[in-house]
Motif scaffolding. Structure first.
Motif, PDB file in Angstrom:
ATOM      1  N   HIS A  81      19.244  40.412  83.158  1.00 10.28           N
ATOM      2  CA  HIS A  81      18.397  40.484  81.959  1.00 10.28           C
ATOM      3  C   HIS A  81      17.895  39.095  81.534  1.00 10.28           C
ATOM      4  CE1 HIS A  81      22.412  39.961  79.813  1.00 10.28           C
ATOM      5  NE2 HIS A  81      21.685  38.999  79.276  1.00 10.28           N
ATOM      6  N   GLU A  82      18.371  38.047  82.223  1.00  7.59           N
ATOM      7  CA  GLU A  82      17.860  36.693  81.971  1.00  7.59           C
ATOM      8  C   GLU A  82      16.639  36.373  82.834  1.00  7.59           C
ATOM      9  OE1 GLU A  82      21.372  33.748  81.055  1.00  7.59           O
ATOM     10  OE2 GLU A  82      21.964  35.037  82.729  1.00  7.59           O
ATOM     11  N   ASN A  89       9.715  40.294  84.963  1.00  2.42           N
ATOM     12  CA  ASN A  89       9.800  41.121  83.755  1.00  2.42           C
ATOM     13  C   ASN A  89       9.978  42.603  84.049  1.00  2.42           C
ATOM     14  OD1 ASN A  89       9.209  38.977  81.730  1.00  2.42           O
ATOM     15  ND2 ASN A  89       7.289  38.864  82.854  1.00  2.42           N
ATOM     16  N   LEU A 264      16.159  32.831  77.764  1.00  2.00           N
ATOM     17  CA  LEU A 264      15.122  33.412  76.907  1.00  2.00           C
ATOM     18  C   LEU A 264      15.275  32.913  75.477  1.00  2.00           C
ATOM     19  CD1 LEU A 264      15.194  37.107  78.124  1.00  2.00           C
ATOM     20  CD2 LEU A 264      13.233  35.581  78.290  1.00  2.00           C
ATOM     21  N   ALA A 265      14.148  32.731  74.809  1.00  2.00           N
ATOM     22  CA  ALA A 265      14.179  32.302  73.416  1.00  2.00           C
ATOM     23  C   ALA A 265      14.751  33.414  72.547  1.00  2.00           C
ATOM     24  CB  ALA A 265      12.769  31.936  72.949  1.00  2.00           C
ATOM     25  N   LYS A 266      15.566  33.045  71.576  1.00  2.00           N
ATOM     26  CA  LYS A 266      16.172  34.035  70.685  1.00  2.00           C
ATOM     27  C   LYS A 266      15.116  34.654  69.768  1.00  2.00           C
ATOM     28  CE  LYS A 266      20.864  32.181  70.543  1.00  2.00           C
ATOM     29  NZ  LYS A 266      21.933  31.639  69.669  1.00  2.00           N
ATOM     30  N   LYS A 267      15.231  35.961  69.577  1.00  2.00           N
ATOM     31  CA  LYS A 267      14.281  36.653  68.703  1.00  2.00           C
ATOM     32  C   LYS A 267      14.545  36.282  67.252  1.00  2.00           C
ATOM     33  CE  LYS A 267      13.647  40.685  71.678  1.00  2.00           C
ATOM     34  NZ  LYS A 267      13.827  42.154  71.796  1.00  2.00           N
ATOM     35  N   GLU A 268      13.452  36.046  66.524  1.00  2.00           N
ATOM     36  CA  GLU A 268      13.589  35.700  65.109  1.00  2.00           C
ATOM     37  C   GLU A 268      13.962  36.940  64.298  1.00  2.00           C
ATOM     38  OE1 GLU A 268      10.079  33.847  63.687  1.00  2.00           O
ATOM     39  OE2 GLU A 268      10.177  32.169  65.088  1.00  2.00           O
ATOM     40  N   LYS A 269      14.828  36.722  63.323  1.00  2.00           N
ATOM     41  CA  LYS A 269      15.237  37.824  62.462  1.00  2.00           C
ATOM     42  C   LYS A 269      14.105  38.205  61.524  1.00  2.00           C
ATOM     43  CE  LYS A 269      20.202  36.890  62.482  1.00  2.00           C
ATOM     44  NZ  LYS A 269      21.377  36.567  61.653  1.00  2.00           N
ATOM     45  N   LYS A 270      13.924  39.506  61.376  1.00  2.37           N
ATOM     46  CA  LYS A 270      12.850  39.981  60.499  1.00  2.37           C
ATOM     47  C   LYS A 270      13.181  39.672  59.049  1.00  2.37           C
ATOM     48  CE  LYS A 270      11.311  43.736  63.504  1.00  2.37           C
ATOM     49  NZ  LYS A 270      11.149  45.200  63.640  1.00  2.37           N
TER      50      LYS A 270
END
Length: 297
Positions: A81-82, A89, A264-270
């Motif tokens: 998954h990395e 992708n 992968l860049a961490k997803k920003e929290k909504k």
């Protein structure tokens, strides 16, 4: 001879020995593990490393593990998954992705040990078999440093010819780790001739089987445009042609060698207030006020 009923009495249960928990759960083959973990007494506390490979429905897990008394210690790990960080992708559980995961693990491990520049492995994936150099088989004619050695640990998986587990192993070997193996389980091995067809193996490493099936699916879509498509939805949405797939994996191999630590860049929290479903506890004064208000109404 008369039938004799076997009675499990008190003496039987007093001597009954419960098996290990992971044996009862059917998760670990302790006979195989014992052979992989045992170290020669002459080597004292030298660690014995294992290349642990596990494949789930959505991921390929590869780890370098060292067994200790307190438990297994994971030295380094890589996951399929990395791979989107390196340009892959889609199809994160196929043979080509398994090879990329093994290559990523090898480059990360050697970089952590500080010997990545000394053991580059196979710079280009050809699918050919090359015996690894280990101390056990060494003749003493080469005075160079021995490569980092790990034993393949596949758990309870079946060792069938062409299995993705061996794709991870091939990626690790091409990445510079010495994993003792033979070519008879790689895709393209002819059992009658006892010979490996490197071209068939190379095609599998670069996803030719995926490209062929994608071409077949696209032809089916052209014949029946109204039919709902379930396979390769991501590839078709991204407008990736069957001829492009080999190039994607070649770029991924180069990107892994260039920077194996990339993630992968961490997803920003909504932004927004979190919903709270628990009932707020009231103080005594608040309860009294609420009771008076209820009586008044």
């Amino acid at each position: 001879m008369a039938f004799v009923k076997v009675v499990k009495n008190k003496a039987y249960f007093k001597r009954f020995q419960v098996k290990y928990q992971r044996r009862r759960q059917g998760k670990t083959d302790f006979r195989a593990r014992r052979q992989m973990v045992l170290q020669d007494k002459t080597k004292f506390g030298s660690p014995k490393y294992r290349l642990v490979v596990r494949i789930t429905n959505r991921d390929v897990v590869a780890q370098i593990v060292h067994a200790k008394v307190a438990g297994d210690d994971v030295i380094q790990a890589a996951y399929s998954h990395e791979l989107p960080a390196f340009g892959v992708n889609f199809g994160l559980t196929n043979y080509a992705a398994a090879y990329c995961t093994g290559l990523l693990l090898a480059r990360r491990t050697l970089a952590k040990l500080g010997v990545a520049d000394k053991f580059e492995g196979a710079k280009e994936a050809t699918g050919a078999y090359a015996a690894v150099r280990t101390k056990k088989d060494d003749q003493g004619d080469d005075e160079k440093r021995f490569p980092f050695k790990a034993i393949l640990d596949i758990g309870l998986a079946r060792t069938t010819t062409g299995a993705r587990i061996f794709g991870v192993m091939k990626g690790a070997v091409d990445g510079g780790i010495a994993v003792p193996h033979r070519p008879n389980r790689f895709p393209g091995f002819d059992k009658a001739k006892k010979q490996l067809d490197a071209k068939i193996h190379r095609d599998r490493i670069f996803g030719k089987h995926v490209a062929d099936y994608l071409k077949q699916v696209k032809e089916g879509v052209g014949a029946n445009p109204d039919e709902k498509l379930n396979q390769f939805s991501k590839l078709i949405a991204a407008k990736i042609a069957p001829a492009d797939i080999e190039g994607i994996y070649k770029k991924a191999h180069a990107a892994i060698r260039a920077d194996p630590k990339k993630t992968l860049a961490k997803k920003e929290k909504k932004a927004g207030q979190r919903k709270a479903y628990n009932v707020k506890s009231l103080t005594r004064d608040e309860k009294n006020a609420a009771a008076k208000k209820k009586i008044a109404t």
